[in-house]
Every structure is written in structure tokens, then in C-alpha cells.
Enzyme design. Structure first.
Site, mmCIF file in Angstrom:
data_model
loop_
_atom_site.group_PDB
_atom_site.id
_atom_site.type_symbol
_atom_site.label_atom_id
_atom_site.label_comp_id
_atom_site.label_asym_id
_atom_site.label_seq_id
_atom_site.Cartn_x
_atom_site.Cartn_y
_atom_site.Cartn_z
ATOM 1 C CB CYS A 30 36.637 -2.300 -31.233
ATOM 2 S SG CYS A 30 36.771 -3.822 -32.181
ATOM 3 C CG HIS A 32 33.767 -4.401 -27.629
ATOM 4 N ND1 HIS A 32 33.602 -3.239 -28.343
ATOM 5 C CD2 HIS A 32 34.276 -5.305 -28.506
ATOM 6 C CE1 HIS A 32 33.973 -3.435 -29.606
ATOM 7 N NE2 HIS A 32 34.397 -4.682 -29.727
ATOM 8 C CD GLU A 44 31.752 -1.134 -26.177
ATOM 9 O OE1 GLU A 44 32.735 -1.155 -25.391
ATOM 10 O OE2 GLU A 44 31.849 -1.293 -27.409
#
Lengths: 233, 732
Positions: free
Chosen positions: A86, A206, A208
Site C-alpha cells: 500500500c 493487504h 497481512e
């Protein structure tokens, strides 16, 4: 694998990234401050998401000039592994470590939703846990993720196979003009790219944030388990 | 521009003649301009709660798990494992009409500061929004600005926006409501309060510099709008979420040391209210030297600095020997840090600027002699029941129309502009469950969060509406398996000087109080927003619907036990609770027959409690696969929402005899839930034992919603209808 996460003023997904890394390495990553001038001995440097310097000027533009970035450039030159997610991806393009730019989303609105990514190659540290052509779900949350590059750069990326992930449908169809599967309007539906030595990866979504069944799935986990397996001291 | 202080100026500042006379009495002389400014903002409705205080005191505020109730910057409750949840909801209605983006953005910023000032890391934002008629052109503009503003601020500071609600009604045409809620987490032995202590201790200013923005914002928020409202744009503040993010991190870093004696954010009425309240609560005096205040522009007067509502600023009292530790932390985060005064034993606030004393006010009378009003109130007669009801369309057509209607349509267009996953702890995102669920990092705890209010019920019967808002919030927390702990209230009403508005206010508080007491659900923080009225060109005024928005918090000891609302495959579908078919003030009546009539559904709090406790017990025992509470649109709309969530369909049985089909399927009777279970007979047997009505509605499976008549509506068709409203409205 020893990992470090770089925190800039305005970074806000460093905790998410630390959780994901801790999940696969069993230990907390080193947190670095943007003014640090020394990089510890690590196997992976992560530039996490957020709004470094409030995204004022251009996303990632001011962070690219932070003191730590000259260390990171040197680390890249030595062939170190770097993941930028990002805002981290935006910083990598502003630094010149990855080509192209991330422009305002095509619909001119911030987009926070799940998207589907197609894995374009599986012979890199970041992608080897998947098969080429696999699709996986991941959250995205950004206002400026519209990947853009000049024709020559695009040809080079495609020609050298440096696209890591593409936005695609659940069945793996990528269509640049389809706002449902390519929500931010990225050229060639590009969601993530690699450096020529494939050791630097930048991506907008994302992974994560999807590493725990409790939070809705582990679809993003292969990226992190893959890194741990690939980067053996 | 030297202004003469007199009664006319006092009135311009919003003080009545009586209030101004009291100021002169306290001061023993004519106040200076700065002093008049301080009195006028501290005694504004916004800061003093002068019309509402008498009634707010009647609300229950205590429970064994309440650590701090109303009176602090936010409410604090014990959630176990050594942690406390700190939360509050606050309105930014007036600024959001004048300048939607900045109004909403600074609303989010302000409520975040109320929470992290107490030592909590903010972990979730919610918002309760009310807009005017979708047909009014300005509504679209306001939605666009408000949604961008909430997203622009929340996304940047990195706090996930996980839930909220949106209603439309023409009564909000000239006065939208933007109520923002923040929830934070702190160790329960590390909570920071605002009472100043330690004579001589330094008073420290941190954060953004002070500019001329938002001067008299609190006063603006304490008056109704006239046709010149938009000319008040200069009273709206401008937010900088980047600075706020730095401020959060710097404050939390400082709070990990032992440097802070007291801390408070500079919210409404900025430096004035923070310094007056901190010193007042601590029973000390305070000397401020405005020469040392970090300033954005030259030439600001004492009056301007004391009244400025520049954002992202905090005031702290530090231990003198720890000042340098604190300064280093703020320098690291590139924020201004300035010692601007110290505590004294005079009991006065003394403000100096350029060698002159610009204000010298005794603090006790400023607080204790603040006006408090017992305003005349008249109660509105209860409405007649609805009569003459007929269903003009087929069940299928009515359902498709309802799921596409403004109050029931999908909010994805809005939610997709809010980052709901940052932090990596969001267990259920907006729309996936009746309450948002956020895990507490490094624990097994989960927080369940919701905001609720049904303004059309409150308009018809404010007491029932007040109780219903609390009951629905309690039910939403229950439906995910959490234990409801406490609420924050955001009371939005019209002009309290009108007896019928005051009557609504009092009745709503009575209803809320009853429900909070019966459900052990105390009010721990809140905010009152009055004068939500717009003067029409013809001189009449239009008030908003009475809107006592409830923000609620519950806890799951084991977050893994939380459930969502999506229909689960191959399960029995059971209705919990009794159905009489209440169509008064229902969405069905409004959307299908175009009538806003009748009495809202009665709220029986004992039944609410019994049914909810049973459902929660069943969820925690692992018997329930998914659960959805019944609210707007009744049974059939709830079933459709469950089907649309994951695309799993269901086949429904015929409704009970003796109730008209439309009343059964769309009635809004309270205290009800739909649950998906593996074994309906066992559940029904346990329900009977507990005295809880339960009946099988059908079975899940396939991808269609199949009505008892055999008519089939695919999940895809429902979704197309449901998803179209917002994108179509905003594209038009």
C-alpha cells in the site's frame, strides 16, 4: 527470518504487519523509525501501509526522502528482500526502487473491500507458496492504487514477467476495463510488481490483514510463510 | 475592531440579559472582551448542558463494571483481563450542514481525542448518520461530503470504521445529524483524568498551532439555523488527520511514562474549556501566558486564542521534573510543545497576553453559577393506532421494494469508503453481524459495538422510542453472543425553548432510563445536541425528528464464540419472541402505503431481557450457527438480509393463523431474533422451559428465498434490488 518494519510519521498498518510476521516467525519484528540511519542485520525489510506525511504532496513522496531510505537503497543494491504494501508500495515507486506510479483510484473514491488477486509467477520468495494462476482473496484499502506506467515500462514489466499479482475475477479472469474485478482502474490490472532481481515486491492490497481465520480467513498467509521458507540464513 | 462590552454584545455572544447580569455580579465589574468570551462559551448550551442537565441526572450511570461514568472525557468500563474500554459518541451536526466534509472529519477527530486523552489506543470508530430526503438535491451533496470526511479522517489516522447506521427523512433536510463514536482500549490501571493538581506544575500545550478557525463554534452549535446558515462557514474548523495520528502516538508514548498529572483535549471552546475544566475539577487556579501559545498566524488577540477551535490540540499538566522527557517525545513526533502556564492556588483563571491581564475570572462561580434551566415542557398525546390496512402488492413485490428502500438498502457504497480492517483485529466487518466485533490484541476478548435509534418511533412516542433505542442496541450486542455492558448517548433534538420539544426530550430520557435500568445497561458518557432546527423562509421552523442515538458496547470473553448473521446452509430457522404483527410506524407502512402513522411497537423490557438472555446463552453454548435481531422491516426483511449475506437461501413455512400475512412478515414487534440452528426441536424445548416463545420458520439451503406460496426469489435478485439504491442516488 529476521524482519524489520519501517515506521514513518503517518504509517498506520505497522501493527497489522507485525502481527502477520510474528505469526510466521514466532518473534516480533524490529521496528525502525524513519530517522534511523542504520539498518540492523535483517533478512527482510517491510514498508507498511498508512498515510506517511498525510499523503500530502504525493503519496509516499516525502517518505522517500527520509534518512532511513538511503540505507534501504543500499540494502536493495546488496540484493536484500523488501516488501512494500500500500503506502509502502507508493514509497518504493517514489524512491525509484520499483517503476511506475500509483494514481488516484479511477472512481476517485477510497476503496475498502475485498479483491481477488491472481498469482502471475511462483518462482519468487513472495509467491512460491502459490501455483501460477492461483487466485486468492485479500482486503484492499486505499485512495491511490491505480497502477500507471508509460508504455515502455509496461512492456518491460510484462516482457520480463515482473508482474507478481493481478486483480482478477474469482475464476482468474483479469480485465483492465472491468471495475468489479479491477476496482481502482490499474493498467493491465496490475496489483503488485517485482524488481528485476525479484527481491523487491510492491503491492497495493493487504495480505497481512487476512492471516487469521478469526478475521475472515488465511488467504494472505502464503506470502508470509513463503518468505520464511525462502529466506533461510 | 475594538468591541465595547455591553449587554448587546453579550446577546450577540448568545447570553441572555439575565445571564449577562450574573456575569457582572460574579465579576463585580464589566467583563473584558476575553472574559465575556469565556463566559459565553462556558455557559453555551453546548458546554453547559443548561437545558438538559436536570434530566440527564435521572439516567442510571453505575454498575459494578463501570470505572468512570459521565463527567470525564469519555466513559470507562472494565472488560476483563486487566483492560478497560473507553468510549463516547458526540455530534457534529451543525458544522456538517455548513461544510459537510470538514464538519464530519473534525467530528471524528474530536471524538478520537476524547478517548485517547484518557490513555486509550482507539480501536474502532462508528457513526450514526441522518440525512434529509433522498429527493432533495442538497442531501446528495451532504452525503458525499460527510462520507468522504469520515473516511478521509478515520482512514488516515488508522482507526477502523466498523459500524454505524444511516436514516433518511425530510425532517433532516436542513439539519443532518453526524454522530461519531470512538472506542479505545487501555490497561485499567493506566487511565488518565483531567483534574489538575500540584500548585506550580507546568501547563503544557501540544499539537497543532492555534489559528483563527472555529471561533465561537460552540455558540453556533447552540442556535438554530436561519437562511444565512451557510454564511457561518468560517466558524467550522478544519481537520488534519495526519497531525492527529502523530498526536495519538506521541500522547500514548508519553502516557507510558509517569510524566502526566492531568490531560484533556481542546475540543469545543478550545483553550477556554480545557483550562477552565481542568483547573475547576482539580480545585486549583491556572495562569496562562498566551505569548507562549504556538500560533499559526501573527496578530491574534487573547480573545481569539481563547475562543479558537483549531483542531488536534491537547492541554496537559506535567510533573515539572518530567517536562524534558515529554518535550523530547513531542519533538520526535514533530509536534509543537509549549509550556504556556502553571497551576496556582488562587482559584482564578488568569490570562496574560503581551504584558496585560486579559482575563481574571474566579473558577468556582463560573462553574457553580452556570445557568441551569427547568424549561417548560408539554407532552405529546400518544398517537392513535393504525387502522384500515391493506396489502396492495404481492409479498414478493413488497419485499423487493422494502430491501431497496432508502432506510433498508445496502450501505456498501458508504462502508466501502471506510477502512474497516486497519489494525488487523476486525472480526466482523460492517453488515456481517448485528454488531461489529473487534478483537483485543493479545487477549481472548472481543468487543461488540453498535449504534441504534429509530427516530420515527421517537417522533410518534418519545418515551417508547427512547426505550426502543436502548433495547435495540442491547439486542444487537446480544445477537453476536456478547454481554452488553454500557451505552453512550447522543441526544439530538430541536429547540428546547419550545415546550413540545422539551417534552420530547424528557420523555425520551424517561424511556431510555427505564430500559437502561431494566437491562443493566448504564449510560457512561454522552453528548446533547439541541437547536437542531432550521428556520424556513416563511418564518416557521422545522425541527428534526427526536433522535436519541445510542452507542453501545458489549464484551465476549472468548471472541471465537462470536457469530454473524449470514444464513448457514442446511439448518433450521427459528424465530425467538412473540409476534403480534405491529405495523404502526413500520417501514412497511411508510414505504408500501406511504403513511407515517400509528403507535410504535410496544417495548416490554422484561420480555426483552428474558428473550435476549436466552439467545445469548444458546450462542455461548455453541447451539446457534447465526443470529439476526428483528428490527426495521420485520421477519421477512431480516430473512432476506440473512440470505443476501452469503447467498444461502431458505424455504419458509406458512405463518401463524390469526395474523394478516403482511403484519406477520413485516411487523416490527420488539424482543425478537431469528436463529439458524442444527436442531430446532431441542432449542424449542429449552426455550419453552425458559418461558421464551420459539417457532420454526423454515429451513435453509439452496440459493433462493422461497416463500410459503412457493414463489421463489433468488439471492442474486434480492441483492440487485438491495445494492442499487446508493450507487443510483449518488450517480444521479
Amino acid at each position: 527470518m529476521k524482519a524489520a518494519i519501517v515506521v514513518f510519521p503517518g504509517t498506520n498498518r505497522e501493527r497489522d504487519m507485525a502481527i502477520a510476521l510474528r505469526r510466521v516467525t514466532g518473534k516480533a519484528p524490529v521496528m525502525l523509525w524513519h530517522r534511523d540511519t542504520e539498518l540492523p542485520d535483517v533478512d527482510l525489510v517491510v514498508l507498511p501501509g498508512g498515510f506517511s506525511y498525510g499523503d500530502y504532496l504525493r503519496c509516499g513522496a516525502m517518505a522517500a526522502h527520509s534518512p532511513i531510505m538511503s540505507e534501504i537503497r543500499a540494502y536493495a543494491q546488496k540484493g536484500g528482500h523488501i516488501l512494500g504494501v500500500c503506502n509502502g508500495f507508493q514509497i518504493l515507486t517514489e524512491t525509484g526502487l520499483l517503476p511506475g506510479a500509483l494514481l488516484r483510484n479511477a472512481g476517485l473514491r477510497f476503496l475498502s473491500q475485498d479483491c481477488t488477486l491472481r498469482v502471475e509467477r511462483n518462482d519468487t520468495a513472495f509467491t512460491h507458496k502459490w501455483k501460477k494462476g492461483d487466485v486468492f482473496r485479500t482486503p484492499m484499502a486505499h485512495g491511490d492504487g491505480n497502477y500507471t506506467a508509460d508504455t515502455r515500462t509496461l512492456e518491460q514489466l510484462e516482457g520480463e514477467g515482473l508482474v507478481a499479482f493481478r486483480y482478477a475475477s474469482a475464476t482468474g479472469q483479469a480485465d483492465e476495463t472491468d471495475t468489479l474485478t479491477n476496482p481502482n482502474g490499474s493498467m493491465n490490472s496490475i496489483a503488485g510488481i517485482l524488481s528485476q532481481n525479484t527481491r523487491i515486491c510492491g503491492m497495493m492490497p493487504h495480505p497481512e490483514d487476512l492471516v487469521d481465520p478469526l478475521m475472515g480467513g488465511e488467504d494472505g498467509l502464503p506470502l508470509f510463510t513463503g518468505l520464511v521458507e525462502a529466506i533461510v540464513r | 475592531m475594538k468591541k465595547t462590552v455591553d449587554e448587546a454584545l453579550a446577546q450577540e455572544f448568545g447570553l441572555t440579559s439575565e445571564e449577562y447580569a450574573r456575569v457582572i455580579d460574579i465579576m463585580g465589574r464589566t467583563p473584558s472582551l476575553t472574559e465575556l468570551g469565556v463566559f459565553s462559551v462556558m455557559w453555551s448550551e453546548h458546554c453547559s448542558y443548561k437545558s438538559s442537565r436536570k434530566w440527564l441526572r435521572t439516567l442510571p450511570t453505575t454498575a459494578p463494571w463501570v470505572i468512570h461514568g459521565p463527567g470525564e472525557n469519555a466513559g470507562v468500563v472494565d472488560i476483563g483481563e486487566g483492560y478497560a474500554a473507553i468510549f463516547k459518541m458526540e455530534s457534529h451536526n451543525h458544522p456538517s450542514f455548513i461544510e459537510p466534509y470538514q464538519g464530519a472529519a473534525t467530528g471524528v477527530g474530536g471524538i478520537l481525542r476524547d478517548v485517547f486523552t484518557m490513555g486509550a489506543r482507539p480501536v474502532a470508530n462508528l457513526n450514526a448518520l441522518r440525512f434529509g430526503s433522498p429527493e432533495t438535491p442538497r442531501t446528495r451533496q451532504i452525503i458525499d461530503g460527510v462520507v468522504r470526511g469520515i473516511g478521509g479522517y478515520g482512514n488516515c489516522v488508522g482507526v477502523p470504521t466498523v459500524g454505524g447506521e444511516i436514516n433518511f427523512h425530510p425532517a433532516y433536510d436542513g439539519n443532518p445529524l453526524v454522530n461519531a463514536m470512538t472506542v479505545g482500549i487501555a490497561r485499567k490501571d493506566r487511565i488518565f483524568l483531567s483534574a489538575a493538581a500540584g500548585i506550580g506544575n507546568p501547563v503544557v500545550y501540544v499539537g497543532s498551532r492555534t489559528g483563527r478557525d472555529g471561533i465561537h463554534g460552540a455558540t453556533m452549535s447552540s442556535a438554530e439555523f436561519d437562511e444565512n446558515a451557510l454564511a457561518k462557514r468560517p466558524t467550522v474548523q478544519v481537520g488534519d488527520p495526519f497531525i492527529e495520528k502523530l498526536l495519538i502516538e506521541a500522547c500514548l508514548e508519553l502516557m507510558a511514562t509517569d510524566a502526566i498529572v492531568a490531560i484533556q483535549d481542546m475540543g469545543a471552546a478550545g483553550l477556554t474549556s480545557s483550562s477552565v475544566e481542568m483547573a475547576g475539577k482539580g480545585g486549583v487556579g491556572i495562569d496562562l501566558n498566551l505569548d507562549d501559545v504556538p500560533q499559526r498566524e501573527p496578530g491574534m488577540t487573547a480573545y481569539e486564542m481563547m475562543l479558537s477551535e483549531s483542531q488536534e490540540r491537547m492541554l496537559m499538566v506535567l510533573k515539572p521534573e518530567r517536562t524534558e522527557v515529554a518535550r523530547k517525545i513531542f519533538e520526535k513526533w514533530e509536534l509543537d510543545f509549549a509550556i504556556i502556564g502553571h497551576l496556582t492556588d488562587t482559584g482564578h483563571i488568569v490570562v496574560r497576553h503581551k504584558g496585560q491581564v486579559e482575563a481574571d475570572i474566579p473558577l468556582d462561580p463560573l462553574a457553580e453559577q452556570a445557568p441551569i434551566y427547568d424549561r417548560p415542557a408539554t407532552r405529546t398525546a400518544p398517537p392513535a393506532p393504525v387502522a384500515d390496512i391493506h396489502a396492495p402488492l404481492s409479498l414478493e413485490d413488497m419485499l423487493l421494494k422494502l430491501v431497496a428502500s432508502p432506510d433498508l438498502a445496502s450501505r456498501s457504497w458508504v462502508w466501502n469508503q471506510y477502512d474497516s480492517t486497519v489494525g488487523g483485529q476486525t472480526v466482523r466487518r460492517p453488515g456481517a453481524a448485528d454488531a461489529a466485533i473487534v478483537k483485543i490484541e493479545d487477549t481472548s476478548l472481543g468487543l461488540a459495538l453498535t449504534t441504534d435509534c429509530t427516530p420515527r418511533y421517537c417522533q410518534a412516542d418519545a418515551k417508547t422510542g427512547g426505550a426502543q433505542a436502548v433495547a435495540e442496541a442491547w439486542r444487537n450486542i446480544t445477537a453476536v453472543g456478547a454481554r452488553p455492558l454500557a451505552v453512550t448517548d447522543n441526544l439530538n433534538f430541536g429547540n428546547p425553548e419550545k415546550p413540545e420539544i422539551m417534552g420530547q426530550f424528557i420523555a425520551a430520557i424517561e424511556g431510555m432510563g427505564d430500559a437502561c435500568r431494566e437491562l443493566d445497561f448504564p449510560v457512561v458518557s454522552g453528548n446533547v445536541s439541541l437547536y437542531n432546527e432550521t428556520r424556513q423562509p416563511d418564518g416557521s421552523t422545522m425541527s428534526i425528528l427526536p433522535t436519541p442515538a445510542i452507542g453501545a458496547l458489549g464484551v465476549l470473553e472468548d471472541v471465537n464464540k462470536a457469530i454473524g448473521l449470514a444464513m448457514q446452509d442446511n439448518a433450521d430457522i427459528v424465530l425467538i419472541g412473540d409476534t403480534k404483527g405491529e405495523l404502526g410506524q413500520s417501514v412497511w407502512l411508510r414505504e408500501i402505503l406511504g403513511r407515517e402513522e400509528g403507535a410504535p411497537p410496544p417495548v416490554d423490557l422484561k420480555t426483552e431481557r428474558r428473550n435476549g438472555d436466552f439467545v445469548r446463552q444458546e450462542i455461548l453454548a455453541g447451539h446457534v450457527l447465526s443470529c439476526h435481531d428483528l428490527a426495521d422491516g420485520g421477519i421477512l426483511v431480516a430473512l432476506a438480509e440473512m440470505v443476501m449475506a452469503d447467498g444461502v437461501g431458505c424455504t419458509l413455512e406458512s405463518p401463524a393463523s390469526g395474523i394478516r400475512p403482511e403484519a406477520f412478515w413485516f411487523g416490527e414487534d420488539q424482543a425478537r431474533y431469528i436463529v439458524c440452528v442444527k436442531n430446532a426441536p431441542d432449542l424449542c424445548a429449552r426455550a419453552e422451559k425458559a418461558g421464551v416463545p420459539a417457532r420454526v420458520l423454515g429451513r435453509s439451503g439452496g440459493s433462493d428465498l422461497i416463500l410459503p406460496s412457493g414463489v421463489t426469489i433468488s439471492a442474486a435478485r434480492l441483492r440487485t434490488a438491495h445494492d442499487s439504491f446508493f450507487p443510483a442516488l449518488m450517480a444521479s
